[in-house]
Design a protein around this motif. Structure first.
Motif, short mmCIF file in Angstrom:
data_model
loop_
_atom_site.label_atom_id
_atom_site.label_comp_id
_atom_site.label_asym_id
_atom_site.label_seq_id
_atom_site.Cartn_x
_atom_site.Cartn_y
_atom_site.Cartn_z
N TYR A 198 0.83 -1.21 0.00
CA TYR A 198 0.00 0.00 0.00
C TYR A 198 0.86 1.24 0.00
O TYR A 198 1.92 1.29 0.63
N TRP A 199 0.39 2.24 -0.72
CA TRP A 199 1.03 3.55 -0.78
C TRP A 199 0.03 4.57 -0.27
O TRP A 199 -1.16 4.49 -0.57
N ARG A 200 0.53 5.52 0.51
CA ARG A 200 -0.35 6.58 0.97
C ARG A 200 0.43 7.88 1.11
O ARG A 200 1.66 7.88 1.13
N VAL A 201 -0.34 8.95 1.18
CA VAL A 201 0.23 10.29 1.29
C VAL A 201 -0.37 10.95 2.52
O VAL A 201 -1.58 10.93 2.70
N GLU A 202 0.48 11.50 3.35
CA GLU A 202 0.02 12.28 4.48
C GLU A 202 0.21 13.75 4.13
O GLU A 202 1.31 14.16 3.74
N LYS A 203 -0.88 14.50 4.26
CA LYS A 203 -0.86 15.92 3.94
C LYS A 203 -1.61 16.69 5.02
O LYS A 203 -2.48 16.13 5.69
N ALA A 204 -1.29 17.96 5.12
CA ALA A 204 -2.05 18.82 6.03
C ALA A 204 -3.49 18.94 5.52
O ALA A 204 -3.75 18.84 4.32
N ASP A 205 -4.40 19.13 6.45
CA ASP A 205 -5.80 19.33 6.07
C ASP A 205 -5.94 20.61 5.24
O ASP A 205 -5.07 21.48 5.28
N SER A 206 -7.03 20.70 4.50
CA SER A 206 -7.28 21.84 3.61
C SER A 206 -8.58 22.54 3.97
O SER A 206 -9.47 21.97 4.60
N VAL A 207 -8.66 23.79 3.52
CA VAL A 207 -9.85 24.61 3.70
C VAL A 207 -10.24 25.19 2.34
O VAL A 207 -9.37 25.64 1.59
N GLN A 257 -16.37 18.51 10.97
CA GLN A 257 -15.40 17.43 11.18
C GLN A 257 -14.39 17.30 10.05
O GLN A 257 -13.38 16.63 10.21
N GLY A 258 -14.65 17.87 8.91
CA GLY A 258 -13.77 17.68 7.76
C GLY A 258 -14.09 16.37 7.06
O GLY A 258 -14.46 15.38 7.71
N TRP A 259 -14.01 16.38 5.76
CA TRP A 259 -14.27 15.18 4.96
C TRP A 259 -12.95 14.61 4.47
O TRP A 259 -12.05 15.35 4.08
N ALA A 260 -12.85 13.29 4.47
CA ALA A 260 -11.65 12.63 3.93
C ALA A 260 -11.59 12.91 2.43
O ALA A 260 -12.56 12.70 1.71
N VAL A 261 -10.45 13.40 1.98
CA VAL A 261 -10.28 13.72 0.56
C VAL A 261 -10.18 12.45 -0.27
O VAL A 261 -10.81 12.32 -1.31
N ASN A 262 -9.39 11.50 0.17
CA ASN A 262 -9.24 10.21 -0.49
C ASN A 262 -8.79 9.22 0.58
O ASN A 262 -7.61 9.04 0.79
N SER A 263 -9.74 8.62 1.26
CA SER A 263 -9.44 7.85 2.47
C SER A 263 -8.57 6.62 2.25
O SER A 263 -7.94 6.14 3.18
N SER A 264 -8.49 6.10 1.05
CA SER A 264 -7.62 4.94 0.84
C SER A 264 -6.19 5.34 0.52
O SER A 264 -5.29 4.52 0.60
N PHE A 265 -5.97 6.59 0.20
CA PHE A 265 -4.65 7.03 -0.23
C PHE A 265 -4.07 8.14 0.65
O PHE A 265 -2.87 8.35 0.66
N SER A 266 -4.92 8.86 1.38
CA SER A 266 -4.45 10.03 2.10
C SER A 266 -5.19 10.20 3.42
O SER A 266 -6.34 9.80 3.56
N ASN A 267 -4.54 10.86 4.36
CA ASN A 267 -5.15 11.20 5.64
C ASN A 267 -5.78 12.59 5.62
O ASN A 267 -6.38 13.02 6.59
#
Length: 179
Positions: A36-45, A112-122
């Motif tokens: 599995y590959w994933r990307v951790e990024k800061a949350d967005s607004v 609460q914020g929505w997951a942008v791409n829950s299988s690839f990113s936090n």
């Protein structure tokens, strides 16, 4: 909650100021080892600025992932340790050239914020509607488009927006407004 999945090893971790790329081997509930590959990024607004019953969009900005300029709402990252609501005035200052005191009302679209791409990113996406004082002057070079708030104009804007995050926030707001 035990999902039955376990991390076996992390074979790559690459950090930059914008993101971290992680490669891992995970064992699923059947015992199969998966890469599995994933990307951790800061949350967005994403912010929908409204003034005098009109939505304000930024001038088109070049998006390297698309190789073209796109029309977008103001937005940005949430620095670690900050809350999404606290970055909204800073983003509007940077992207519309207006001070915080020109926001007459700030309404969250999702707390609460929505997951942008829950299988690839936090990464989570937060949305806000910023009602601007009717008399505040936004410098012309900060305005890319203005759309009146009515059905035909929103449909036209949806046909123009390429950014899924901007479209999602617009649709969420429009749905709440028209219910």
């Amino acid at each position: 909650m035990n999902t039955g999945w376990q991390t076996q090893d992390r074979f790559l971790e690459l950090h930059s100021q914008w993101l971290t790329v992680i490669g891992e081997h995970l064992q699923d509930e059947t015992g199969q080892i998966l890469e599995y590959w994933r990307v951790e990024k800061a949350d967005s607004v994403i912010i929908l600025p409204i003034q005098n019953q009109q939505l304000i969009l930024l001038p088109p900005t070049y998006r390297p992932g698309l190789g073209e300029k796109t029309l977008d709402f103001p937005g940005g990252r949430v620095p670690e340790g900050e809350k999404a609501v606290t970055v909204v005035p800073k983003i509007l200052q940077r992207e519309l050239g207006i001070p915080a005191e020109t926001i007459s009302q700030l309404t969250p679209l999702n707390s609460q914020g929505w997951a942008v791409n829950s299988s690839f990113s936090n990464q989570k996406l937060f949305g806000f509607v910023a009602e601007l004082q009717p008399t505040v002057q936004i410098p012309a070079n900060f305005i890319g488009a203005i759309y009146p708030i009515n059905h035909d104009s929103i449909v036209s804007l949806l046909n123009t927006l390429i950014c899924l995050q901007c479209r999602a926030m617009l649709l969420e707001w429009w749905f709440e407004l028209t219910q």
